[in-house]
Design a protein around this motif. Sequence first.
Motif, mmCIF file in Angstrom:
data_model
loop_
_atom_site.group_PDB
_atom_site.id
_atom_site.type_symbol
_atom_site.label_atom_id
_atom_site.label_comp_id
_atom_site.label_asym_id
_atom_site.label_seq_id
_atom_site.Cartn_x
_atom_site.Cartn_y
_atom_site.Cartn_z
ATOM 1 N N ARG A 32 0.829 -1.210 0.000
ATOM 2 C CA ARG A 32 0.000 0.000 0.000
ATOM 3 C C ARG A 32 0.859 1.253 0.000
ATOM 4 O O ARG A 32 0.533 2.243 -0.651
ATOM 5 N N SER A 33 1.975 1.238 0.711
ATOM 6 C CA SER A 33 2.861 2.413 0.745
ATOM 7 C C SER A 33 3.486 2.686 -0.606
ATOM 8 O O SER A 33 3.642 3.841 -1.012
ATOM 9 N N ALA A 34 3.864 1.643 -1.330
ATOM 10 C CA ALA A 34 4.487 1.817 -2.646
ATOM 11 C C ALA A 34 3.458 2.174 -3.707
ATOM 12 O O ALA A 34 3.690 3.059 -4.537
ATOM 13 N N GLY A 35 2.323 1.486 -3.686
ATOM 14 C CA GLY A 35 1.260 1.776 -4.644
ATOM 15 C C GLY A 35 1.766 1.881 -6.069
ATOM 16 O O GLY A 35 2.524 1.044 -6.550
ATOM 17 N N LEU A 36 1.367 2.943 -6.754
ATOM 18 C CA LEU A 36 1.774 3.169 -8.145
ATOM 19 C C LEU A 36 2.886 4.213 -8.262
ATOM 20 O O LEU A 36 3.105 4.779 -9.328
ATOM 21 N N MET A 37 3.618 4.427 -7.163
ATOM 22 C CA MET A 37 4.715 5.392 -7.205
ATOM 23 C C MET A 37 5.695 5.045 -8.325
ATOM 24 O O MET A 37 5.970 3.875 -8.575
ATOM 25 N N SER A 41 3.342 4.707 -16.702
ATOM 26 C CA SER A 41 2.130 4.396 -17.456
ATOM 27 C C SER A 41 1.585 3.037 -17.031
ATOM 28 O O SER A 41 2.266 2.274 -16.336
ATOM 29 N N MET A 42 0.370 2.761 -17.452
ATOM 30 C CA MET A 42 -0.225 1.441 -17.308
ATOM 31 C C MET A 42 -1.353 1.336 -18.332
ATOM 32 O O MET A 42 -1.868 2.359 -18.800
ATOM 33 N N PRO A 43 -1.718 0.120 -18.714
ATOM 34 C CA PRO A 43 -2.787 -0.044 -19.699
ATOM 35 C C PRO A 43 -4.114 0.546 -19.221
ATOM 36 O O PRO A 43 -4.362 0.655 -18.016
ATOM 37 N N ASP A 44 -4.978 0.909 -20.170
ATOM 38 C CA ASP A 44 -6.268 1.515 -19.843
ATOM 39 C C ASP A 44 -7.163 0.602 -19.006
ATOM 40 O O ASP A 44 -8.004 1.090 -18.260
ATOM 41 N N ASP A 45 -7.010 -0.713 -19.154
ATOM 42 C CA ASP A 45 -7.887 -1.648 -18.436
ATOM 43 C C ASP A 45 -7.272 -2.133 -17.121
ATOM 44 O O ASP A 45 -7.716 -3.104 -16.538
ATOM 45 N N ARG A 46 -6.257 -1.440 -16.636
ATOM 46 C CA ARG A 46 -5.510 -1.862 -15.445
ATOM 47 C C ARG A 46 -5.782 -0.919 -14.296
ATOM 48 O O ARG A 46 -6.069 0.250 -14.480
ATOM 49 N N MET A 67 1.783 9.598 -12.920
ATOM 50 C CA MET A 67 0.532 9.431 -13.669
ATOM 51 C C MET A 67 -0.618 10.120 -12.941
ATOM 52 O O MET A 67 -0.747 9.997 -11.724
ATOM 53 N N ALA A 68 -1.481 10.792 -13.677
ATOM 54 C CA ALA A 68 -2.725 11.295 -13.110
ATOM 55 C C ALA A 68 -3.657 10.097 -12.908
ATOM 56 O O ALA A 68 -3.700 9.182 -13.742
ATOM 57 N N LEU A 69 -4.386 10.090 -11.795
ATOM 58 C CA LEU A 69 -5.220 8.938 -11.443
ATOM 59 C C LEU A 69 -6.620 9.352 -11.030
ATOM 60 O O LEU A 69 -6.846 10.471 -10.577
ATOM 61 N N ASP A 70 -7.542 8.414 -11.152
ATOM 62 C CA ASP A 70 -8.843 8.468 -10.495
ATOM 63 C C ASP A 70 -8.705 7.597 -9.256
ATOM 64 O O ASP A 70 -8.255 6.450 -9.363
ATOM 65 N N LEU A 71 -9.094 8.093 -8.096
ATOM 66 C CA LEU A 71 -9.093 7.300 -6.868
ATOM 67 C C LEU A 71 -10.535 7.048 -6.470
ATOM 68 O O LEU A 71 -11.294 7.998 -6.213
ATOM 69 N N LEU A 72 -10.924 5.781 -6.474
ATOM 70 C CA LEU A 72 -12.279 5.380 -6.128
ATOM 71 C C LEU A 72 -12.254 4.812 -4.716
ATOM 72 O O LEU A 72 -11.623 3.778 -4.469
ATOM 73 N N PHE A 73 -12.903 5.500 -3.792
ATOM 74 C CA PHE A 73 -12.964 5.066 -2.403
ATOM 75 C C PHE A 73 -14.215 4.210 -2.247
ATOM 76 O O PHE A 73 -15.318 4.629 -2.634
ATOM 77 N N TYR A 102 -11.701 -0.116 0.863
ATOM 78 C CA TYR A 102 -10.920 -0.376 -0.342
ATOM 79 C C TYR A 102 -10.743 0.933 -1.101
ATOM 80 O O TYR A 102 -11.572 1.831 -1.030
ATOM 81 N N VAL A 103 -9.656 1.002 -1.880
ATOM 82 C CA VAL A 103 -9.450 2.120 -2.801
ATOM 83 C C VAL A 103 -8.956 1.521 -4.109
ATOM 84 O O VAL A 103 -8.046 0.692 -4.118
ATOM 85 N N LEU A 104 -9.580 1.937 -5.194
ATOM 86 C CA LEU A 104 -9.167 1.491 -6.521
ATOM 87 C C LEU A 104 -8.566 2.681 -7.253
ATOM 88 O O LEU A 104 -9.199 3.730 -7.366
ATOM 89 N N GLU A 105 -7.325 2.525 -7.722
ATOM 90 C CA GLU A 105 -6.691 3.547 -8.530
ATOM 91 C C GLU A 105 -6.741 3.131 -9.992
ATOM 92 O O GLU A 105 -6.343 2.016 -10.343
ATOM 93 N N LEU A 106 -7.255 4.042 -10.827
ATOM 94 C CA LEU A 106 -7.328 3.853 -12.277
ATOM 95 C C LEU A 106 -6.694 5.065 -12.941
ATOM 96 O O LEU A 106 -6.544 6.124 -12.324
ATOM 97 N N LYS A 107 -6.346 4.933 -14.215
ATOM 98 C CA LYS A 107 -5.830 6.081 -14.956
ATOM 99 C C LYS A 107 -6.864 7.196 -14.948
ATOM 100 O O LYS A 107 -8.069 6.940 -15.017
ATOM 101 N N ALA A 108 -6.386 8.426 -14.857
ATOM 102 C CA ALA A 108 -7.283 9.584 -14.834
ATOM 103 C C ALA A 108 -8.213 9.572 -16.041
ATOM 104 O O ALA A 108 -7.793 9.282 -17.159
ATOM 105 N N GLY A 109 -9.479 9.855 -15.783
ATOM 106 C CA GLY A 109 -10.479 9.897 -16.845
ATOM 107 C C GLY A 109 -11.191 8.583 -17.075
ATOM 108 O O GLY A 109 -12.209 8.547 -17.771
#
Length: 141
Positions: A32-37, A41-46, A67-73, A102-109
Amino acid sequence: MLLPIDTAPLVIVTKSGARAFNIEIADDAVKRSAGLMYRQSMPDDRGMLFIFEEARPVSFWMKNTPMALDLLFIAEDGRIVSILPGEPFSPAIISPGEPARYVLELKAGTAEREGVTEGDLVEHPRMKATGATGGSSSRGG
């Protein structure tokens, strides 16, 4: 940190249908501390699903994340309680102001593009195993 892709897709049930994502799972303090640091980039479906031991106030930041992200709480029951933006390299705290399990991180948008909104149900076997039916922690990101 690059984590393995979970064998089961994560599904978000939206008003216009189900949306599936391949996810990495961050289910302990180190992951959790490392996350997506440092990820460029990452694929759109990831995405990355953060699993906490219990529903509680959680906060994230993007200081080391390019990367810009969407964070879904997501609440204990799997419902999305808040969708917040994560700006690259920002030290600003990102928190919905209410408990999340839970928190889901997705690519922004991604949330907007896929029609994901607050109240939608998120489903994944690991969520069922940890308490979803359908203290404060921080994560540097």
